[in-house]
Scaffold this active site. Structure first.
Site, PDB file in Angstrom:
ATOM      1  CG  ASP A 173       0.510  -2.129   6.404  1.00 22.78           C
ATOM      2  OD1 ASP A 173      -0.179  -2.368   7.016  1.00 22.78           O
ATOM      3  OD2 ASP A 173       0.365  -1.835   5.141  1.00 22.78           O
ATOM      4  CE  LYS A 232      -7.319  -0.354   6.321  1.00 20.42           C
ATOM      5  NZ  LYS A 232      -8.221   0.031   5.156  1.00 20.42           N
ATOM      6  CD  GLN A 291      -6.720  -4.436   4.110  1.00 19.31           C
ATOM      7  OE1 GLN A 291      -7.737  -5.258   4.503  1.00 19.31           O
ATOM      8  NE2 GLN A 291      -6.880  -3.446   3.911  1.00 19.31           N
ATOM      9  CB  CYS A 345      -3.802   3.294  -1.874  1.00 19.93           C
ATOM     10  SG  CYS A 345      -4.848   4.335  -1.473  1.00 19.93           S
ATOM     11  CG  HIS A 358      -1.961   0.912   1.311  1.00 21.35           C
ATOM     12  ND1 HIS A 358      -1.690   2.200   1.703  1.00 21.35           N
ATOM     13  CD2 HIS A 358      -3.292   0.930   1.278  1.00 21.35           C
ATOM     14  CE1 HIS A 358      -2.798   2.937   1.832  1.00 21.35           C
ATOM     15  NE2 HIS A 358      -3.821   2.153   1.475  1.00 21.35           N
TER      16      HIS A 358
END
Length: 408
Positions: A198, A224, A201, A362, A121
């Site tokens: 990261d 999220k 998600q 993105c 991303h």
């Protein structure tokens, strides 16, 4: 609890859009919020609203207890070692930028290497571009396999003794691929490099254990995972956070201030200057309670089953192209329908009450790797059902009929 029962806990889903019952398939962008989180926010503002770490009055004490109580829940949620390793931020983007600006810039110099992947991303790509430009370090990319996955042999050849920092997405927001971040961290550490994950998600869908992953930093966002927008978390190993300098300065992050110099509070507060995101933390704590009550293993099983069902049904549609691996993917299907622009696909689906994402997500470098300007994405969460997938397939068939000339 069945998905259909879970769905009833999300008030926003009980509505019609364009004359059809809403099917929300954009949870990778932001999840919806259960009544438990909404009520926790309402209770805070109606009952406990005050600033934290300041006043000794009752409201201030209750607000502080709620804010720090949320931090304790995060420690448990990701199995950190202590509350000193949990920094509240505005989200994953802010957390990554904090590490890039405070830590990576201080250790990198000309000739060093920073390693990421083409699937990142923009939030986990642009900060490292800026570190490379500022320090003279070289930005390197682990190559992708034809299906978009990562092979560990490529990791072994990309990370070298000149690598200072590695930052890799845990779960791709486009390909749905689950990356072997534990193995990548081991390779990075073998070469003396530090590793960031990261987890924007992955944290909503999987049980995360930062000690087992042995990553040095881990970032994720509340919105999220059924929490509010504007709240996120940076986990960092204590010794690394202690060595970092804050990048925002002001009230409450200081220990002592005189006219010409200042000192900082201990962890985690030295990175939380100003009035923090109190209500956001309270809402995040309520979201963690909600997810843990359902069970992260149960959520992961449901996501895997629903993703497999979606792939099976969608691949039956002639002319539909799916991107990413067929296996080892979680929570989403990214696709294009012939030569129909994904914005047109999303528009037709919206007319049927079905919300999907369309665009470059993105991830412009990844789009170029896929040789696509944009794609459509259907992403799933604990409140989605097979009926939602069936509605999506029906909507795609209607789209195909409408744009038949553009589909082979």
């Amino acid at each position: 609890m069945k998905p259909s029962e879970i769905r009833e806990l999300f008030p926003i889903l009980n509505q019609e859009v364009n004359g059809h019952p809403l099917v929300y398939l954009d949870s990778s962008a932001t999840s919806q919020k259960p009544v438990q989180v909404i009520e926790a926010l309402k209770k805070y503002y109606e009952w406990d609203n005050s600033n934290v770490h300041r006043g000794v009055h009752t409201l201030g004490s209750r607000a502080t207890d709620a804010y720090e109580g949320a931090r304790a829940k995060v420690v448990r949620f990701i199995n950190a070692r202590s509350e000193q390793e949990i920094i509240f931020t505005r989200g994953t983007t802010t957390a990554i930028n904090l590490v890039a600006s405070s830590y990576a810039r201080s250790i990198c110099e000309e000739g060093d290497e920073i390693v990421i992947t083409p699937m990142e991303h923009h939030s986990n790509l642009i900060p490292w571009q800026q570190v490379a430009k500022a320090t003279g370090a070289t930005l390197k990319y682990i190559p992708l396999q034809p299906d978009g996955s990562i092979a560990l042999e490529d990791v072994e050849t990309t990370i070298t003794d000149r690598t200072k920092f590695v930052s890799v997405v845990h779960l791709s927001n486009v390909l749905g691929v689950l990356n072997p971040v534990k193995a990548i961290a081991e390779i990075a550490h073998r070469h003396g490099a530090k590793m960031m994950v990261d987890g924007a998600q992955s944290a909503p869908h999987l049980k995360v254990d930062v000690q087992d992953l042995d990553c040095d930093f881990f970032a994720f966002s509340g919105h999220k995972m059924c929490g509010p927008t504007g709240i996120g978390v940076l986990y960092g190993k204590k010794e690394l956070l202690e060595a970092m300098e804050p990048i925002e300065f002001g009230g409450e992050m200081i220990d002592h201030v005189d006219l010409y110099d200042s000192t900082w509070k201990e962890l985690p507060w030295k990175f939380e200057g100003g009035t923090p995101i109190i209500a956001g933390a309270v809402g995040l704590g309520a979201a963690i309670d909600f997810l843990e009550e359902i069970g992260l293993d149960a959520i992961a099983d449901h996501d895997a089953s629903l993703t497999a069902y979606a792939l099976e049904r969608m691949l039956e549609i002639e002319g539909l192209n799916v991107y990413g691996p067929r296996n080892n993917r979680v929570g989403l299907v990214t696709f294009n329908l012939g030569d129909v622009h994904p914005h047109d696909v999303a528009t037709v689906l919206d007319a049927e009450g079905i919300a999907v994402r369309a665009g470059h997500h993105c991830c412009q470098p990844l789009m170029r790797w896929l040789e696509q300007s944009a794609t459509a994405r259907a992403s799933f969460y604990l409140y989605n059902t097979e009926d939602d997938i069936d509605r999506l397939v029906q909507g795609l068939l209607k789209t195909k009929e409408y744009f038949g000339h553009a589909i082979g």
